[in-house]
Design a protein around this motif. Structure first.
Motif, short mmCIF file in Angstrom:
data_model
loop_
_atom_site.label_atom_id
_atom_site.label_comp_id
_atom_site.label_asym_id
_atom_site.label_seq_id
_atom_site.Cartn_x
_atom_site.Cartn_y
_atom_site.Cartn_z
N PHE A 72 -2.05 1.48 -8.04
CA PHE A 72 -2.12 -0.13 -7.63
C PHE A 72 -1.08 -0.85 -7.08
O PHE A 72 -0.12 -0.30 -7.03
N LEU A 73 -1.38 -1.98 -6.38
CA LEU A 73 -0.29 -2.58 -5.57
C LEU A 73 -0.32 -4.25 -6.08
O LEU A 73 -1.49 -4.55 -6.04
N VAL A 74 0.55 -4.69 -6.56
CA VAL A 74 0.54 -6.00 -6.69
C VAL A 74 1.63 -6.94 -6.04
O VAL A 74 2.68 -6.72 -5.89
N LYS A 75 0.70 -8.02 -5.31
CA LYS A 75 1.58 -8.77 -4.60
C LYS A 75 1.74 -10.19 -5.35
O LYS A 75 0.77 -10.97 -5.48
N GLN A 120 -2.31 0.35 11.27
CA GLN A 120 -1.98 0.31 9.88
C GLN A 120 -0.48 0.16 9.72
O GLN A 120 0.33 0.74 10.65
N GLN A 121 0.01 -0.59 8.85
CA GLN A 121 1.53 -0.87 8.46
C GLN A 121 1.66 -0.54 7.18
O GLN A 121 1.29 -1.07 6.25
N VAL A 122 2.52 0.52 7.02
CA VAL A 122 2.68 1.06 5.69
C VAL A 122 3.35 -0.08 4.79
O VAL A 122 4.51 -0.52 5.02
N TYR A 169 -1.75 0.17 3.09
CA TYR A 169 -1.39 -0.20 4.31
C TYR A 169 -1.89 -1.63 4.51
O TYR A 169 -3.00 -2.12 3.71
N ARG A 170 -1.14 -2.43 5.47
CA ARG A 170 -1.66 -3.62 5.84
C ARG A 170 -2.32 -3.56 7.24
O ARG A 170 -1.41 -2.82 8.12
N VAL A 171 -3.40 -4.00 7.58
CA VAL A 171 -4.08 -3.59 8.86
C VAL A 171 -3.97 -4.88 9.80
O VAL A 171 -4.57 -5.71 9.42
N ARG A 205 -6.92 -7.90 6.22
CA ARG A 205 -7.43 -6.52 5.55
C ARG A 205 -6.20 -5.66 5.15
O ARG A 205 -5.14 -5.55 5.78
N TYR A 206 -6.64 -4.76 4.30
CA TYR A 206 -5.76 -3.73 3.77
C TYR A 206 -6.59 -2.54 3.43
O TYR A 206 -7.72 -2.35 3.51
#
Length: 338
Positions: free
Chosen positions: A214-217, A204-206, A197-199, A227-228
């Motif tokens: 893991f998440l890669v940006k 919360q935004q999924v 999520y992105r807070v 915040r995540y």
């Protein structure tokens, strides 16, 4: 003496079952080995056949009579450990059946394989106690199999789903990586999914949901500061652990610039180009000299070849003239003598 010890003793007196008996594949192969392979192989030696059949049964049954120690054996086994034990047993029995062992050698091979089975059991069982409730936080799911009745039960060890916060700093244009995996996740039973999520303003935004922990940006920028949150979901889709991330994207520091944009001035004179202080010093261009040298070398080889050929040809002509002169003189001498 604890209730667990009393329960185990009671189970043994009533008639115990080996953990390996909870594997249908292992037991099917055991029956094939006893009732088909040994019957066919030792038809003429009934005593040896009976001895080997009893050895197999007693060894498998004896696995449940290991020393009662909570750190080594709890009369319970998990699916993974049972699979390891069953695989070892099946590999050993198949190896024996595929080879043409005779009499004493057959007995030695079976005896050695069963001793190795017992040793393997003693080595892999302590891992169960280490995995039991090994989660520092979150809800760990595990499945245990009762070695006496082969009944499977699901358990959970709940220590609260919040697993802390991680502060992450990443330079601009670098990859931002959020890793949600915890040490106990792999040991937790069942399919696991991860949701990120992105807070923003407490909401919360999924961002993504999948099997990857893991998440890669790619190429983080200033807008990625914030915040995540990530959650590991259990097979029912409920959060089993939660991690918070506080991400700060820093401006680029210590970047090496190899090329800069030309700086054009309105002043009279030649055009001035800005050069980075970290750019490599200019190097002389030897391309023209390399071409000239290569061409000159080729021409030299061609001329030298012609000269060598011309000199060799002249030398051969002179030798032919000398031979002709000698032949003429010889003929003249013969005419005089006549």
């Amino acid at each position: 003496m604890s209730w667990l010890v009393f329960w185990l003793i009671a189970q043994m007196i009533a008639g115990s079952h080996s953990c390996l008996k909870c594997s249908k594949d292992a037991m099917a192969l055991k029956d094939e080995f006893k009732n088909e392979f040994l019957e066919r192989k030792l038809r003429a030696e009934p005593d040896l056949k009976k001895k080997l059949q009893e050895l197999v049964d007693n060894t498998i049954e004896g696995l449940s009579h290991q020393r009662i120690d909570p750190e080594k054996y709890m009369a319970m086994i998990d699916e993974t450990t049972l699979g390891i034990l069953a695989t070892h047993f099946k590999r050993s029995m198949n190896r024996i059946m595929e080879n043409d062992f005779e009499d004493g050698q057959l007995f030695n091979e079976v005896n050695w394989s069963l001793q190795k089975l017992t040793t393997t059991f003693q080595e892999i069982m302590p891992a169960i106690t280490k995995l039991h409730c090994s989660n520092e936080c979150g809800v760990m799911m595990y499945v245990s199999i009762n070695c006496f009745n082969c009944v499977t039960r699901s358990h959970s060890c709940n220590k609260g789903i919040y697993c802390g916060e991680r502060r992450i700093q990443v330079e601009m244009d670098e990859d931002l990586i959020l890793d949600c995996a915890l040490r106990w996740h792999k040991a937790s039973h069942g399919m696991k999914m991860y949701r990120f999520y992105r807070v923003v303003n407490g909401k919360q935004q999924v961002m993504t949901t999948g099997k990857d922990s893991f998440l890669v940006k790619k190429e983080a920028n200033s807008n990625d500061t914030g915040r995540y949150r990530c959650e590991m979901l259990d097979p029912e889709g409920d959060p089993a652990s939660r991690l918070e991330f506080h991400v700060v994207v820093l401006p680029p520091v210590g970047k090496t610039t190899w090329f800069t944009r030309p700086h054009i001035t309105m002043m009279e004179g030649s055009l001035a180009l800005g050069v980075s202080s970290r750019a490599p010093p200019p190097q002389e261009d030897w391309t023209a000299w390399i071409v000239i040298g290569s061409t000159g070398g080729v021409l030299f080889l061609v001329v030298a070849g012609f000269v060598f050929y011309y000199r060799r040809k002249n030398k051969e002509d002179e030798e032919e003239d000398e031979e002709e002169d000698k032949e003429s003189e010889s003929e003249s001498s013969e005419m005089v003598e006549m």
